[in-house]
Design an enzyme around this catalytic site. Sequence first.
Site, PDB file in Angstrom:
ATOM      1  N   ARG A  37       0.670  -1.233  -0.081  1.00  0.00           N
ATOM      2  CA  ARG A  37      -0.095   0.025   0.028  1.00  0.00           C
ATOM      3  C   ARG A  37       0.948   1.333   0.053  1.00  0.00           C
ATOM      4  O   ARG A  37       0.335   2.173   0.539  1.00  0.00           O
ATOM      5  CB  ARG A  37      -1.093  -0.069   1.141  1.00  0.00           C
ATOM      6  CG  ARG A  37      -1.920  -1.156   1.212  1.00  0.00           C
ATOM      7  CD  ARG A  37      -3.347  -0.845   1.826  1.00  0.00           C
ATOM      8  NE  ARG A  37      -3.981  -1.815   1.912  1.00  0.00           N
ATOM      9  CZ  ARG A  37      -4.610  -2.278   3.191  1.00  0.00           C
ATOM     10  NH1 ARG A  37      -3.914  -1.779   4.233  1.00  0.00           N
ATOM     11  NH2 ARG A  37      -5.293  -3.301   3.324  1.00  0.00           N
ATOM     12  N   ARG A  41      -3.550   6.372   0.919  1.00  0.00           N
ATOM     13  CA  ARG A  41      -4.237   7.638   1.493  1.00  0.00           C
ATOM     14  C   ARG A  41      -3.318   8.288   2.499  1.00  0.00           C
ATOM     15  O   ARG A  41      -3.630   9.298   2.819  1.00  0.00           O
ATOM     16  CB  ARG A  41      -5.666   7.068   1.941  1.00  0.00           C
ATOM     17  CG  ARG A  41      -6.585   6.791   1.043  1.00  0.00           C
ATOM     18  CD  ARG A  41      -7.700   6.235   1.725  1.00  0.00           C
ATOM     19  NE  ARG A  41      -7.433   4.879   2.565  1.00  0.00           N
ATOM     20  CZ  ARG A  41      -8.568   4.408   3.204  1.00  0.00           C
ATOM     21  NH1 ARG A  41      -9.476   4.971   3.677  1.00  0.00           N
ATOM     22  NH2 ARG A  41      -8.012   3.266   3.813  1.00  0.00           N
ATOM     23  N   ARG A  50      -7.296  11.068  -5.795  1.00  0.00           N
ATOM     24  CA  ARG A  50      -8.354  10.249  -5.971  1.00  0.00           C
ATOM     25  C   ARG A  50      -9.703  10.878  -5.645  1.00  0.00           C
ATOM     26  O   ARG A  50     -10.838  10.489  -5.866  1.00  0.00           O
ATOM     27  CB  ARG A  50      -7.984   9.359  -4.893  1.00  0.00           C
ATOM     28  CG  ARG A  50      -7.202   8.054  -5.098  1.00  0.00           C
ATOM     29  CD  ARG A  50      -8.286   6.945  -5.660  1.00  0.00           C
ATOM     30  NE  ARG A  50      -9.190   6.469  -4.763  1.00  0.00           N
ATOM     31  CZ  ARG A  50     -10.389   6.784  -4.789  1.00  0.00           C
ATOM     32  NH1 ARG A  50     -10.907   7.553  -5.780  1.00  0.00           N
ATOM     33  NH2 ARG A  50     -11.205   6.477  -3.913  1.00  0.00           N
ATOM     34  N   ASP A  86      -6.708  -3.271  -7.476  1.00  0.00           N
ATOM     35  CA  ASP A  86      -7.279  -3.941  -6.357  1.00  0.00           C
ATOM     36  C   ASP A  86      -7.582  -5.156  -6.761  1.00  0.00           C
ATOM     37  O   ASP A  86      -7.702  -5.525  -7.797  1.00  0.00           O
ATOM     38  CB  ASP A  86      -8.778  -2.964  -6.099  1.00  0.00           C
ATOM     39  CG  ASP A  86      -9.199  -3.431  -4.818  1.00  0.00           C
ATOM     40  OD1 ASP A  86      -9.967  -4.440  -4.502  1.00  0.00           O
ATOM     41  OD2 ASP A  86      -8.872  -2.478  -3.901  1.00  0.00           O
ATOM     42  N   TYR A 164     -14.353 -13.003   0.017  1.00  0.00           N
ATOM     43  CA  TYR A 164     -15.046 -11.683  -0.163  1.00  0.00           C
ATOM     44  C   TYR A 164     -16.269 -11.543  -0.896  1.00  0.00           C
ATOM     45  O   TYR A 164     -17.260 -11.130  -0.741  1.00  0.00           O
ATOM     46  CB  TYR A 164     -14.007 -10.673  -1.212  1.00  0.00           C
ATOM     47  CG  TYR A 164     -13.225  -9.675  -0.366  1.00  0.00           C
ATOM     48  CD1 TYR A 164     -13.693  -8.698   0.560  1.00  0.00           C
ATOM     49  CD2 TYR A 164     -11.719 -10.047  -0.432  1.00  0.00           C
ATOM     50  CE1 TYR A 164     -12.678  -7.847   1.206  1.00  0.00           C
ATOM     51  CE2 TYR A 164     -10.919  -9.214   0.350  1.00  0.00           C
ATOM     52  CZ  TYR A 164     -11.472  -8.032   1.278  1.00  0.00           C
ATOM     53  OH  TYR A 164     -10.704  -7.308   1.900  1.00  0.00           O
TER      54      TYR A 164
END
Length: 367
Positions: A37, A41, A50, A86, A164
């Site tokens: 990552r 963010r 973004r 992703d 998921y």
Amino acid sequence: ICSFTRSPKGFPKLKNDTFLRAARGEETEHTPVWCMRQAGRYLPEFRETRAAQDFFATCRSPKLCCELTLQPLRRFPLDAAIIFSDILVVPQALGMEVVMVPGKGPTFTEPLKEVEDLLKLRQKVDVTAELGYVFQAITLTRHSLEGRVPLIGFSGAPWTLMSYMIEGGGSTTMSKAKSWLYRHPEASHQLLRLLANVITDYLVGQVAAGAQALQLFESHAGHLGPEQFQDFALPYIRDIAQAVKSKLKEEALPLVPMIIFAKDAHYALRDLAHAGYEVVGLDWTIRPQEARAQTGKHITLQGNLDPCALYAPKEKIGELVKKMLEDFGTQRYIANLGHGLYPDMSPEHVGAFVEAVHSHSRHINKH
């Protein structure tokens, strides 16, 4: 800004191959470092880029993926870039709808509930048609990197994606997905096999597009015990490595190093070391010496600083990195965190981590 300057295949010459050499078990002057990552963010410029767009719309824009992949490299002397994407683009390619819900995370509008729901999935996936935007992002980014560092491609592993698809999003227990393993083992294997086939084609396509290494994320390994991991995760992890390698050979594509990162699967380290991957990634719950003992001399290890260590003062980060390097040894080793960076982390502290890996490993190698 990211733009095509050369023909897709005439990639710029690689200037820093430290990461690839370490992955292959060759000697390096310093220990290479990158962060899971690392495009994320915690960077204000990431949040700015973004802000305007839906998350998956960003994933589908090669230009934006390229920009986000390059941002951390403008700040830190990292030894590898990982394409911004992703893991849930694979379930999307199978025909499932996934949306990013603010404050909640990725959410499937119609998760798999019954065995019959498997019939709704595409049984044959043309990865170029469904995931070509990722391949375009990889090619564009590989050019835009101008040979600075290698580019890593990745995918989620079958069990993680299956969990998921059944849970419909994140879960603390994975009880719905795990109940399938107990109640519907045949259907579970059918789904895992479908996922493994798509992932194989997807990873091969990433190499064809320019990826120079591949990482498979079994992020939910910790929800399985040793027996279930042995039955429902490991065989597919093995098959993917084998199938990717034989397809790369068939298509005369480069045989790139592959990394398996199975979070919290410390019970399976020995098996993972024999699963066909050059590198085994470790989370922060494993002692370096123990990991070395379990995986043997022919595997490169990657990891495993506790991400929360980056909240410590910079001097403390330096001490923790030094100890980590002494425990792992500086060779056949790629420094990383034991999981991804968190959004509230300070970029300066990420910089301190990268700098400490380089300076301490050079010092240890000299003496």
